[in-house]
Write a protein that holds these residues in place. Sequence first.
Motif, PDB file in Angstrom:
ATOM      1  N   SER A  17       0.844  -1.183   0.000  1.00  0.00           N
ATOM      2  CA  SER A  17       0.000   0.000   0.000  1.00  0.00           C
ATOM      3  C   SER A  17       0.881   1.235   0.000  1.00  0.00           C
ATOM      4  CB  SER A  17      -0.927  -0.008   1.214  1.00  0.00           C
ATOM      5  OG  SER A  17      -0.163   0.058   2.389  1.00  0.00           O
ATOM      6  N   VAL A  18       0.252   2.382  -0.218  1.00  0.00           N
ATOM      7  CA  VAL A  18       1.013   3.624  -0.300  1.00  0.00           C
ATOM      8  C   VAL A  18       1.722   3.927   1.005  1.00  0.00           C
ATOM      9  CG1 VAL A  18       0.782   6.115  -0.596  1.00  0.00           C
ATOM     10  CG2 VAL A  18      -0.481   4.581  -2.076  1.00  0.00           C
ATOM     11  N   GLU A  19       1.071   3.624   2.134  1.00  0.00           N
ATOM     12  CA  GLU A  19       1.686   3.998   3.398  1.00  0.00           C
ATOM     13  C   GLU A  19       2.925   3.182   3.722  1.00  0.00           C
ATOM     14  OE1 GLU A  19      -1.958   1.429   4.355  1.00  0.00           O
ATOM     15  OE2 GLU A  19      -1.773   3.401   3.496  1.00  0.00           O
ATOM     16  N   HIS A  20       3.110   2.002   3.108  1.00  0.00           N
ATOM     17  CA  HIS A  20       4.281   1.182   3.404  1.00  0.00           C
ATOM     18  C   HIS A  20       5.289   1.165   2.263  1.00  0.00           C
ATOM     19  CE1 HIS A  20       2.407  -0.098   7.058  1.00  0.00           C
ATOM     20  NE2 HIS A  20       1.369  -0.614   6.423  1.00  0.00           N
ATOM     21  N   ASP A  21       4.953   1.759   1.149  1.00  0.00           N
ATOM     22  CA  ASP A  21       5.849   1.736   0.003  1.00  0.00           C
ATOM     23  C   ASP A  21       6.221   3.163  -0.391  1.00  0.00           C
ATOM     24  OD1 ASP A  21       7.329   1.067  -2.173  1.00  0.00           O
ATOM     25  OD2 ASP A  21       5.672   0.240  -3.340  1.00  0.00           O
ATOM     26  N   PRO A  22       7.411   3.605  -0.052  1.00  0.00           N
ATOM     27  CA  PRO A  22       7.804   4.980  -0.375  1.00  0.00           C
ATOM     28  C   PRO A  22       7.852   5.248  -1.873  1.00  0.00           C
ATOM     29  CG  PRO A  22       9.536   3.859   0.883  1.00  0.00           C
ATOM     30  CD  PRO A  22       8.426   2.895   0.700  1.00  0.00           C
ATOM     31  N   ARG A  23       8.102   4.208  -2.670  1.00  0.00           N
ATOM     32  CA  ARG A  23       8.144   4.375  -4.126  1.00  0.00           C
ATOM     33  C   ARG A  23       6.767   4.774  -4.657  1.00  0.00           C
ATOM     34  NH1 ARG A  23      10.114  -0.748  -5.985  1.00  0.00           N
ATOM     35  NH2 ARG A  23       7.929  -1.227  -6.213  1.00  0.00           N
ATOM     36  N   LYS A  24       5.711   4.140  -4.121  1.00  0.00           N
ATOM     37  CA  LYS A  24       4.355   4.495  -4.531  1.00  0.00           C
ATOM     38  C   LYS A  24       3.978   5.887  -4.059  1.00  0.00           C
ATOM     39  CE  LYS A  24       2.132   0.198  -5.454  1.00  0.00           C
ATOM     40  NZ  LYS A  24       0.816  -0.329  -5.637  1.00  0.00           N
ATOM     41  N   ALA A  25       4.438   6.253  -2.878  1.00  0.00           N
ATOM     42  CA  ALA A  25       4.165   7.596  -2.364  1.00  0.00           C
ATOM     43  C   ALA A  25       4.836   8.648  -3.240  1.00  0.00           C
ATOM     44  CB  ALA A  25       4.636   7.726  -0.921  1.00  0.00           C
ATOM     45  N   GLY A 141      -9.667  13.465  -9.832  1.00  0.00           N
ATOM     46  CA  GLY A 141      -8.587  12.507  -9.600  1.00  0.00           C
ATOM     47  C   GLY A 141      -7.478  13.087  -8.737  1.00  0.00           C
ATOM     48  N   ILE A 142      -7.139  14.346  -8.967  1.00  0.00           N
ATOM     49  CA  ILE A 142      -6.107  15.002  -8.163  1.00  0.00           C
ATOM     50  C   ILE A 142      -6.565  15.136  -6.713  1.00  0.00           C
ATOM     51  CG2 ILE A 142      -4.877  17.179  -7.808  1.00  0.00           C
ATOM     52  CD1 ILE A 142      -4.838  17.473 -10.873  1.00  0.00           C
ATOM     53  N   VAL A 143      -7.824  15.538  -6.520  1.00  0.00           N
ATOM     54  CA  VAL A 143      -8.356  15.686  -5.152  1.00  0.00           C
ATOM     55  C   VAL A 143      -8.349  14.339  -4.431  1.00  0.00           C
ATOM     56  CG1 VAL A 143     -10.437  16.203  -3.819  1.00  0.00           C
ATOM     57  CG2 VAL A 143      -9.713  17.754  -5.620  1.00  0.00           C
ATOM     58  N   VAL A 144      -8.812  13.298  -5.097  1.00  0.00           N
ATOM     59  CA  VAL A 144      -8.869  11.970  -4.478  1.00  0.00           C
ATOM     60  C   VAL A 144      -7.462  11.471  -4.150  1.00  0.00           C
ATOM     61  CG1 VAL A 144      -9.438   9.544  -4.936  1.00  0.00           C
ATOM     62  CG2 VAL A 144     -11.087  11.335  -5.469  1.00  0.00           C
ATOM     63  N   GLN A 145      -6.534  11.627  -5.090  1.00  0.00           N
ATOM     64  CA  GLN A 145      -5.151  11.174  -4.864  1.00  0.00           C
ATOM     65  C   GLN A 145      -4.520  11.943  -3.707  1.00  0.00           C
ATOM     66  OE1 GLN A 145      -3.756   8.677  -6.452  1.00  0.00           O
ATOM     67  NE2 GLN A 145      -1.710   8.867  -5.650  1.00  0.00           N
ATOM     68  N   THR A 146      -4.779  13.233  -3.620  1.00  0.00           N
ATOM     69  CA  THR A 146      -4.219  14.034  -2.540  1.00  0.00           C
ATOM     70  C   THR A 146      -4.777  13.609  -1.189  1.00  0.00           C
ATOM     71  OG1 THR A 146      -4.015  15.899  -4.077  1.00  0.00           O
ATOM     72  CG2 THR A 146      -3.838  16.391  -1.744  1.00  0.00           C
ATOM     73  N   ILE A 147      -6.085  13.374  -1.134  1.00  0.00           N
ATOM     74  CA  ILE A 147      -6.690  12.937   0.129  1.00  0.00           C
ATOM     75  C   ILE A 147      -6.148  11.571   0.543  1.00  0.00           C
ATOM     76  CG2 ILE A 147      -8.864  12.201   1.182  1.00  0.00           C
ATOM     77  CD1 ILE A 147     -10.222  14.463  -0.400  1.00  0.00           C
ATOM     78  N   LYS A 148      -6.038  10.653  -0.407  1.00  0.00           N
ATOM     79  CA  LYS A 148      -5.489   9.323  -0.086  1.00  0.00           C
ATOM     80  C   LYS A 148      -4.074   9.429   0.454  1.00  0.00           C
ATOM     81  CE  LYS A 148      -5.630   6.127  -3.110  1.00  0.00           C
ATOM     82  NZ  LYS A 148      -5.682   5.324  -4.337  1.00  0.00           N
ATOM     83  N   LEU A 149      -3.271  10.279  -0.158  1.00  0.00           N
ATOM     84  CA  LEU A 149      -1.887  10.403   0.268  1.00  0.00           C
ATOM     85  C   LEU A 149      -1.777  11.108   1.614  1.00  0.00           C
ATOM     86  CD1 LEU A 149       0.791   9.537  -0.836  1.00  0.00           C
ATOM     87  CD2 LEU A 149       1.026  11.738  -1.923  1.00  0.00           C
ATOM     88  N   MET A 150      -2.672  12.058   1.883  1.00  0.00           N
ATOM     89  CA  MET A 150      -2.635  12.739   3.179  1.00  0.00           C
ATOM     90  C   MET A 150      -3.084  11.814   4.309  1.00  0.00           C
ATOM     91  SD  MET A 150      -3.836  16.614   2.449  1.00  0.00           S
ATOM     92  CE  MET A 150      -3.832  16.967   4.180  1.00  0.00           C
ATOM     93  N   LEU A 151      -3.994  10.907   4.026  1.00  0.00           N
ATOM     94  CA  LEU A 151      -4.491   9.994   5.048  1.00  0.00           C
ATOM     95  C   LEU A 151      -3.599   8.787   5.263  1.00  0.00           C
ATOM     96  CD1 LEU A 151      -8.309  10.025   4.260  1.00  0.00           C
ATOM     97  CD2 LEU A 151      -7.091  11.255   6.064  1.00  0.00           C
ATOM     98  N   ALA A 152      -2.649   8.586   4.372  1.00  0.00           N
ATOM     99  CA  ALA A 152      -1.739   7.445   4.479  1.00  0.00           C
ATOM    100  C   ALA A 152      -0.841   7.611   5.694  1.00  0.00           C
ATOM    101  CB  ALA A 152      -0.910   7.299   3.219  1.00  0.00           C
ATOM    102  N   LYS A 153      -0.640   6.540   6.402  1.00  0.00           N
ATOM    103  CA  LYS A 153       0.234   6.559   7.567  1.00  0.00           C
ATOM    104  C   LYS A 153       1.637   6.160   7.141  1.00  0.00           C
ATOM    105  CE  LYS A 153      -3.302   5.409  10.900  1.00  0.00           C
ATOM    106  NZ  LYS A 153      -4.469   5.264  10.076  1.00  0.00           N
ATOM    107  N   ARG A 154       2.595   6.789   7.724  1.00  0.00           N
ATOM    108  CA  ARG A 154       4.001   6.463   7.436  1.00  0.00           C
ATOM    109  C   ARG A 154       4.438   5.324   8.348  1.00  0.00           C
ATOM    110  NH1 ARG A 154       5.367   8.166   2.677  1.00  0.00           N
ATOM    111  NH2 ARG A 154       4.327  10.109   2.333  1.00  0.00           N
ATOM    112  N   ALA A 155       5.174   4.399   7.774  1.00  0.00           N
ATOM    113  CA  ALA A 155       5.670   3.269   8.573  1.00  0.00           C
ATOM    114  C   ALA A 155       6.930   3.645   9.319  1.00  0.00           C
ATOM    115  CB  ALA A 155       5.946   2.081   7.673  1.00  0.00           C
TER     116      ALA A 155
END
Length: 155
Positions: A17-25, A141-155
């Motif tokens: 997932s985005v929160e565990h993969d810095p490459r995806k982030a 799409g930009i709004v959704v991607q931004t919200i997903k990335l802001m809500l992602a937790k950093r490992a």
Amino acid sequence: MSLQVPRPSDLPASTVSVEHDPRKARKARASIGVGLVVFSVVTAAGFVWLYSMYGSELEALTDAERSEQVGYIALNILYFLALAGVGIWNIVARRSISKLPLIAALVLSGLALTFTAVNMFDYATTSGRIPGLFMLILIVGIVVQTIKLMLAKRA
């Protein structure tokens, strides 16, 4: 007979997932930045095209109406520059964990979503035709991607 309800630990987990993969982030931040730059360039081009078509009618306006249009044009230019600047900021800060570029992207893309929806509704009601939805889909799409990335937790 009882119903067997699976526990959350029994459910299959996603592999990455985005929160565990810095490459995806990094890719997500870059896509937000590129999306904002593309949105600003395309809307600025449409703005220039619109005024090139109807610019000759500006001569028929009074001085007060003309100064109002000049102010409107100046605010739009500043807005397009802000969109492009925040897009470039997100591209440059793609390796960062700072959420400040994402917050700026969310604020400006939220404004862009509102303006785009209002302009499309206005165009549909005045012309009776539904305009192309590319810009609306892009900004959603930009709004959704931004919200997903802001809500992602950093490992």
